[in-house]
Design a protein around this motif. Structure first.
Motif, short mmCIF file in Angstrom:
data_model
loop_
_atom_site.label_atom_id
_atom_site.label_comp_id
_atom_site.label_asym_id
_atom_site.label_seq_id
_atom_site.Cartn_x
_atom_site.Cartn_y
_atom_site.Cartn_z
N VAL A 119 0.87 -1.18 0.00
CA VAL A 119 0.00 0.00 0.00
C VAL A 119 0.91 1.23 0.00
CG1 VAL A 119 -1.86 1.23 1.19
CG2 VAL A 119 -1.73 -1.27 1.34
N GLN A 120 0.85 1.97 -1.10
CA GLN A 120 1.80 3.10 -1.25
C GLN A 120 1.12 4.44 -1.01
OE1 GLN A 120 4.84 2.57 -4.31
NE2 GLN A 120 4.30 4.59 -5.04
N PRO A 121 1.71 5.29 -0.19
CA PRO A 121 1.13 6.63 -0.02
C PRO A 121 1.45 7.47 -1.25
CG PRO A 121 3.20 6.46 1.18
CD PRO A 121 2.94 5.11 0.57
N PRO A 122 0.62 8.49 -1.56
CA PRO A 122 0.89 9.31 -2.74
C PRO A 122 2.25 10.01 -2.65
CG PRO A 122 -1.24 9.87 -1.77
CD PRO A 122 -0.60 8.90 -0.84
N SER A 123 2.67 10.40 -1.45
CA SER A 123 3.97 11.07 -1.27
C SER A 123 4.34 11.04 0.22
CB SER A 123 3.89 12.53 -1.72
OG SER A 123 3.01 13.23 -0.83
N ILE A 124 5.59 11.34 0.51
CA ILE A 124 6.05 11.39 1.90
C ILE A 124 5.37 12.56 2.64
CG2 ILE A 124 8.08 11.86 3.38
CD1 ILE A 124 8.19 9.03 2.39
N ARG A 129 1.26 14.28 6.71
CA ARG A 129 -0.05 14.87 7.04
C ARG A 129 -0.95 13.83 7.70
NH1 ARG A 129 0.63 18.28 2.58
NH2 ARG A 129 0.02 16.70 1.05
N ARG A 130 -0.95 12.59 7.14
CA ARG A 130 -1.84 11.56 7.69
C ARG A 130 -1.40 11.13 9.08
NH1 ARG A 130 -3.05 7.87 2.30
NH2 ARG A 130 -3.80 9.64 1.06
N LEU A 131 -0.10 10.99 9.27
CA LEU A 131 0.38 10.57 10.60
C LEU A 131 0.10 11.66 11.63
CD1 LEU A 131 3.77 8.83 9.70
CD2 LEU A 131 1.75 7.74 10.69
N THR A 132 0.27 12.91 11.22
CA THR A 132 -0.01 14.03 12.12
C THR A 132 -1.51 14.05 12.43
OG1 THR A 132 1.81 15.23 11.10
CG2 THR A 132 0.30 16.53 12.45
N GLY A 133 -2.33 13.85 11.39
CA GLY A 133 -3.80 13.84 11.55
C GLY A 133 -4.27 12.70 12.43
N ARG A 134 -3.58 11.54 12.34
CA ARG A 134 -3.99 10.38 13.13
C ARG A 134 -3.74 10.64 14.62
NH1 ARG A 134 -1.41 4.55 11.80
NH2 ARG A 134 0.31 5.44 12.99
N ALA A 135 -2.74 11.47 14.89
CA ALA A 135 -2.46 11.93 16.26
C ALA A 135 -2.24 10.80 17.27
CB ALA A 135 -3.59 12.86 16.74
N THR A 136 -1.52 9.75 16.85
CA THR A 136 -1.23 8.67 17.79
C THR A 136 0.25 8.61 18.13
OG1 THR A 136 -1.08 7.14 15.93
CG2 THR A 136 -3.16 7.15 17.13
N ASP A 137 1.08 9.41 17.45
CA ASP A 137 2.52 9.35 17.67
C ASP A 137 3.09 10.73 18.00
OD1 ASP A 137 3.22 6.52 16.86
OD2 ASP A 137 2.19 7.19 15.04
N LYS A 144 10.68 9.49 12.77
CA LYS A 144 11.31 8.17 12.70
C LYS A 144 10.57 7.30 11.68
CE LYS A 144 12.86 4.96 16.31
NZ LYS A 144 12.74 4.68 17.75
N ARG A 145 9.25 7.32 11.73
CA ARG A 145 8.44 6.53 10.80
C ARG A 145 8.64 7.02 9.36
NH1 ARG A 145 4.64 3.18 13.28
NH2 ARG A 145 4.07 3.68 15.42
N LEU A 146 8.78 8.36 9.18
CA LEU A 146 8.95 8.89 7.82
C LEU A 146 10.30 8.50 7.23
CD1 LEU A 146 7.35 12.44 8.23
CD2 LEU A 146 6.42 10.50 6.94
N ARG A 147 11.34 8.47 8.10
CA ARG A 147 12.67 8.06 7.61
C ARG A 147 12.61 6.60 7.16
NH1 ARG A 147 14.53 11.38 11.72
NH2 ARG A 147 14.74 9.68 13.22
N LYS A 148 11.92 5.78 7.97
CA LYS A 148 11.79 4.36 7.64
C LYS A 148 10.95 4.19 6.36
CE LYS A 148 10.07 0.25 10.03
NZ LYS A 148 10.86 -0.85 9.55
N ALA A 149 9.95 5.06 6.20
CA ALA A 149 9.05 4.97 5.03
C ALA A 149 9.82 5.12 3.72
CB ALA A 149 7.97 6.03 5.13
N SER A 150 10.74 6.08 3.68
CA SER A 150 11.50 6.32 2.44
C SER A 150 12.27 5.07 2.05
CB SER A 150 12.49 7.47 2.61
OG SER A 150 11.82 8.58 3.09
N ILE A 163 -0.78 -0.94 -4.57
CA ILE A 163 -2.00 -0.11 -4.67
C ILE A 163 -1.66 1.25 -4.07
CG2 ILE A 163 -4.41 0.18 -3.96
CD1 ILE A 163 -4.75 -2.83 -3.94
N VAL A 164 -1.78 2.29 -4.89
CA VAL A 164 -1.52 3.64 -4.40
C VAL A 164 -2.77 4.14 -3.69
CG1 VAL A 164 -0.91 6.02 -5.02
CG2 VAL A 164 0.14 4.11 -6.27
N ASN A 165 -2.62 4.48 -2.41
CA ASN A 165 -3.76 4.96 -1.63
C ASN A 165 -3.81 6.48 -1.65
OD1 ASN A 165 -5.90 5.28 0.11
ND2 ASN A 165 -4.71 4.81 1.96
N ASP A 166 -4.34 7.00 -2.79
CA ASP A 166 -4.50 8.46 -2.91
C ASP A 166 -5.95 8.74 -2.55
OD1 ASP A 166 -4.42 11.09 -3.52
OD2 ASP A 166 -3.67 10.87 -5.56
#
Ligand code: ADP
Ligand code: 5GP
Length: 190
Positions: A119-124, A129-137, A144-150, A163-166
């Motif tokens: 499952v691919q995000p449209p961009s980093i 934005r989604r991780l900030t919006g989810r507000a769990t971290d 840390k999660r974004l560095r791992k994501a790249s 599947i790109v999740n746009d």
């Protein structure tokens, strides 16, 4: 069948899994064991089996895990053999929501019996934005999660399908069509 979902954290794996579990009755999520602490409303035996690092290491030594990874330092995550047996005995398709390394390991173990979806995000930036919006971290954990994501995005081509999740509805329709083609769901179930 075995359905493996991998993605950088925040890409929408849980959203995809929730869609399948609430729309169809023949899927079941494999609950992983982890040595990280529960977040928010998470409960033992629901999101994860929460264990201490010592308990987790004991399961490793007793060969009770199909695969495991130290996803973050001292935070172990792994799949219990008993979990797969339980779900297959109930006649359900097993869903895995694991990190990229774990997913590729599971694909190697189960081969043709497994469909591995990235499952691919449209961009980093959108992922941030989604991780900030989810507000769990915390902001540090998000970075840390974004560095791992790249790094994880580089492995996307190794999966059976990306599947790109746009737009969420478009992405979920793509998922449903794919599972129909695989014979895992009936057209009339949608
Ligand atoms: P993961 O399980 O991969 O960590 P989540 O499913 O928790 O990711 O999704 C992260 C956040 O992004 C959640 O708040 C979720 O509601 C939101 N989200 C998921 N898919 C989309 C989408 N296509 N567009 C916008 N927000 C989304
Ligand atoms: P989180 O802390 O966000 O719940 O999960 C962190 C990462 O660990 C996610 O990428 C998640 O998919 C992964 N993960 C969860 N369970 C397992 C597992 O059983 N094995 C492996 N290898 N990774 C897992």
């Amino acid at each position: 069948m075995i359905l493996i979902f991998c993605a950088p954290s925040g890409s929408g794996k849980s959203t995809f899994v929730k869609h399948l579990l609430t729309t169809y009755d023949n899927f079941e999520l494999s609950i992983s064991a982890t040595s990280r602490a529960p977040r928010g409303t998470e409960r033992h035996g629901v999101e994860y089996y929460f264990l201490s690092a010592e308990e987790f290491k004991r399961l490793i030594s007793e060969d009770k895990l199909v695969e495991y990874q130290e996803v973050y330092e001292n935070h172990f995550y792994g799949t219990l053999r008993s979990e797969i047996e339980r779900i297959q005995a109930a006649g359900h398709h097993v869903i895995f929501d694991v990190d990229v390394k774990g997913g590729l390991n599971l694909k190697r173990i189960f081969g043709e019996k497994a469909l591995a979806i990235f499952v691919q995000p449209p961009s980093i930036e959108e992922l941030r934005r989604r991780l900030t919006g989810r507000a769990t971290d915390s902001p540090e954990m998000i970075e840390k999660r974004l560095r791992k994501a790249s790094i994880e995005m580089e492995d996307a081509p190794k999966f059976d399908r990306i599947i790109v999740n746009d737009n969420l509805q478009t992405a979920l329709s793509e998922l449903d069509s794919l599972l129909q083609k695989q014979g895992m769901i009936e057209k009339s179930e949608q």
